[in-house]
Design a protein around this motif. Structure first.
Motif, PDB file in Angstrom:
ATOM      1  N   LEU A   1       0.769  -1.092   0.128  1.00  0.00           N
ATOM      2  CA  LEU A   1       0.028  -0.018  -0.080  1.00  0.00           C
ATOM      3  C   LEU A   1       0.755   1.146   0.114  1.00  0.00           C
ATOM      4  N   SER A   2       0.290   2.381  -0.553  1.00  0.00           N
ATOM      5  CA  SER A   2       0.861   3.867  -0.531  1.00  0.00           C
ATOM      6  C   SER A   2       0.330   4.434   0.596  1.00  0.00           C
ATOM      7  N   VAL A   3       1.129   4.977   1.380  1.00  0.00           N
ATOM      8  CA  VAL A   3       0.645   5.853   2.625  1.00  0.00           C
ATOM      9  C   VAL A   3       1.310   7.186   2.649  1.00  0.00           C
ATOM     10  N   PRO A   4       0.703   8.243   2.475  1.00  0.00           N
ATOM     11  CA  PRO A   4       1.314   9.639   2.445  1.00  0.00           C
ATOM     12  C   PRO A   4       2.081   9.844   3.935  1.00  0.00           C
ATOM     13  N   PRO A   5       3.096  10.481   3.908  1.00  0.00           N
ATOM     14  CA  PRO A   5       3.837  10.746   5.117  1.00  0.00           C
ATOM     15  C   PRO A   5       3.012  11.625   6.104  1.00  0.00           C
ATOM     16  N   ASN A   6       2.274  12.642   5.476  1.00  0.00           N
ATOM     17  CA  ASN A   6       1.471  13.653   6.259  1.00  0.00           C
ATOM     18  C   ASN A   6       0.189  13.477   6.056  1.00  0.00           C
TER      19      ASN A   6
END
Length: 696
Positions: A412-417
């Protein structure tokens, strides 16, 4: 004359001559002669005749008398008959004579008659005498053989071969007197062991046989050529060895043709169960049972199962090794076959999906294939082994390959903020994990299509729980949307972590947990809307005959982008949350826009500008608001726009003389030659002021 059955003897008598005893020698006391009817001379039968002395060769020599004492006739069965006293003249064609001078005994046996005759040889006037047996033996004539089936026989290996022999003439002694024939055979061949056994049938041994059969058994899986020599021989006449030829032979050329046998083999398993993406596997031969096979994992995804096929045979004694030849025979006498394997999928399309290299079988029996890492399922195959015999034969077996799915790690791709404003309470409009962008932003595993598995997300406790209301800790739905409720007046950054778990399980080394991804929720001050004050509610200007721009300075005053932190007036500890925002004015609506050549506007300093249309008067209401550049946040109900203000612009008309117009003037009747309406008294009057009356 045959070999004597007894040695020579010295014969002495009582009669003397010149003072010496009468005596003579005989060379033999038993003579075996062929009963062929020819004259027989026994040289020196009587020798060492001392009585002749100086009279040798004269009539003074002794005279001998020859007397037949007894005889026995040889019967047709080869045995001698009873002893009969006396003489049987038919024994001899010419009676025996003795030449006293030379000592030679001469007689002629009768042809075809055998037996024993006892002859007494006695010196006259003395008692010196000796009995001599003359034995006439049969002359054996060889039997005459022929081959009714011909001198050559062709058969397949392992066939039964019967060779017919005809006895055209039994031969034998005295015509056809033998009671039986002895039979033998001999095999001459380079193909050792080609003929495993042979036997003559009973008719060969009948006393009156005219023909019989030799039955041969050929060895299985051998081929080649052989000469079979068959010999028929008369039986012995008791202890008597006959003269002549006792047997004869006939030779048959035998050709044993190669007969191809089908090849054979065994499989270590009828099916293989393989993990998806594996370079080696565990094969199962039954429920719960497992058979590990050696395999080569040097190439990723390439399986090599050594000895998957074993006990490979081109047929009995048909391999290319000397040990396969029966009895250690030369390799040339074996069939020396080679084999070719083919592996054919039952469903070519399914197999092409599962494998990048379709299964093949090596000559040594190793099964080799390369899996397609992207797919799993099952495929059946037909394995055939063809030999190069004549005709070619094959063996067919079936096996199946089952490629089981191995769960891959979710990604999965999760934004840092994640940035929100103070007071946020609800669900972010944009998903934290974009599950809809499958598989680029989210996937339950490599090569697993959307919908193949279900999943769930687990979010950790925040680094500072005080950022959130009780019961408002962050949670994430299965479709990736983040929900939380902030505590009042908090700002800053709080850290969390997230991982996904799919429903694929961990069988066969599968992985159902993703990596752990960290992200921050950044809580910032809410952007306060700008404020301002209008100096008055009505702006009045006189009508002008030309376009004239009107400027009203400081029409808007006390213009603020928001609190001090949005105007660059920052305390020392406000840091990056302190900005200097810019404010602009937006005119949303003017009620009578045609009153203006240049619509009203207010610049950033609050100056109002507009230009009324020439020679126009009237009034219009203007609606205006202020916007700052602090932006908007979908997570906050507060916007960057002020409340809407309105004011009126009045264009006062200039003072002019009054005017009027007559509604209707009648100047003439219609039948006048010159009849028309006068000009309007006022150009502005749009109603006709004059009309022509009809007929009066």
């Amino acid at each position: 004359v045959g070999t004597a059955a007894a040695e020579g003897v010295r014969v002495e008598g009582s009669w003397t001559l010149d003072g010496e005893p009468a005596a003579f020698d005989v060379s033999e006391t038993l003579f075996e002669v062929e009963a062929a009817g020819g004259a027989v001379t026994v040289p020196g039968f009587v020798g060492n005749n001392t009585e002749c002395g100086s009279h040798a060769g004269t009539s003074a020599c002794p005279v001998f008398d020859l007397t037949w004492l007894s005889y026995r006739i040889r019967m047709s069965n080869g045995m001698l008959g009873p002893l009969v006293d006396g003489t049987y003249p038919a024994f001899f064609g010419a009676q025996p004579t003795l030449d006293e001078m030379s000592g030679n005994l001469t007689f002629t046996p009768a042809a075809g008659l055998g037996g024993d005759a006892v002859l007494q040889v006695a010196m006259q006037n003395t008692t010196a005498a000796v009995n001599v047996t003359i034995r006439t033996l049969p002359t054996s004539f060889a039997p005459t053989l022929s081959l009714p089936g011909g001198a050559s026989v062709t058969a397949n290996e392992n066939d039964a071969v019967n060779i017919s022999i005809s006895v055209d003439d039994r031969g034998g002694f005295g015509g056809d007197e033998m009671s039986f024939l002895n039979w033998t055979y001999a095999v001459s061949t380079d193909a050792a062991g080609l003929v495993s056994s042979a036997a003559f049938d009973a008719s060969c041994y009948a006393a009156d046989t005219t023909g019989c059969t030799l039955a041969l058994s050929l060895l299985a899986h051998r081929f080649g050529n052989a000469n079979i020599t068959i010999t028929a021989q008369h039986g012995a006449l008791g202890t008597v060895t006959p003269f002549g030829v006792s047997g004869s032979s006939a030779t048959v050329a035998l050709t044993a043709l190669r007969t191809n046998d089908p090849p054979s083999l065994k499989l270590a398993s009828e099916y293989l169960i393989i993990s998806q993406g594996a370079g080696c596997a565990m094969t199962r031969v039954g429920q719960g049972a497992a058979l590990p096979l050696f395999c080569n994992t040097s190439t990723p995804l390439r399986n090599e199962y050594m000895h998957f096929a074993y006990d490979i045979s081109m047929g009995p004694f048909e391999a290319q090794t000397a040990v396969s030849c029966f009895g250690g025979a030369a390799l040339e006498s074996c069939e020396n076959q080679t084999g070719t394997f083919t592996v054919t999928p039952h469903d070519a399309a399914a197999a092409a999906t599962l494998f990048t290299e379709l299964p093949l079988m090596t000559a040594e029996g190793s099964l080799i294939f390369t899996l397609n890492d992207a797919h799993f399922g099952d495929a059946g195959f037909t394995l055939q082994l063809f030999d190069d015999g004549d005709p070619p034969l094959n063996v067919t077996l079936n096996f199946s390959l089952f490629v089981l799915n191995v769960n891959r790690m979710p990604t999965l791709s999760v934004p840092p903020n994640v940035s929100v404003v103070q007071g946020f309470n609800g669900t972010l409009a944009t998903p934290l994990v974009n599950t809809f962008d499958y598989p680029a932003s989210f996937s339950t595993g490599r090569h697993e299509p959307s919908g193949f598995q279900n999943w769930s997300f687990t979010i950790s406790s925040p680094s500072d729980a005080a950022f959130f209301l009780p019961g408002g800790l962050p949670s994430i739905s299965n479709d990736g949307f983040l929900t939380f409720s902030l505590a009042p007046n908090v700002e800053g950054r709080v850290s969390l972590s997230l991982f996904a778990q799919d429903t694929g399980g961990t069988d066969r080394g599968g992985i159902d947990l993703s990596q752990t991804y960290e992200f921050d929720i950044v809580v910032r001050d809410a952007n306060a809307p700008p404020t301002f004050t209008l100096s008055r509610g009505v702006v009045a200007v006189p009508e002008a005959p030309v376009v004239l721009t009107r400027v009203v300075p400081n029409f808007a005053s006390d213009i603020r982008a928001g609190p001090d932190s949005e105007r660059g007036i920052c305390a020392a500890n406000e840091g990056q949350n302190c900005v200097n925002q810019t404010v602009v004015f937006v005119v949303d609506y003017v009620t009578v826009s045609e009153l203006f050549t240049v619509l009203p506007s207010i610049d950033a300093w609050g100056t109002l500008r507009f230009a009324a249309a020439p020679s126009q008067s009237g009034s219009a209401r203007v609606y205006v608001r202020a916007e700052d550049d602090g932006g908007t946040d979908p997570s906050s109900p507060i916007t960057n726009s002020s409340s809407l203000h309105d004011f009126a612009i009045v264009v006062q008309p200039a003072d002019r003389a009054p005017s009027f117009a007559l509604r209707r003037n009648v100047s003439c009747l219609a039948d006048d030659e010159v009849c028309g309406c006068p000009a309007l008294t006022q150009p502005q009057n749009s109603i006709p002021a004059c009309g022509v009356l009809d007929g009066r």
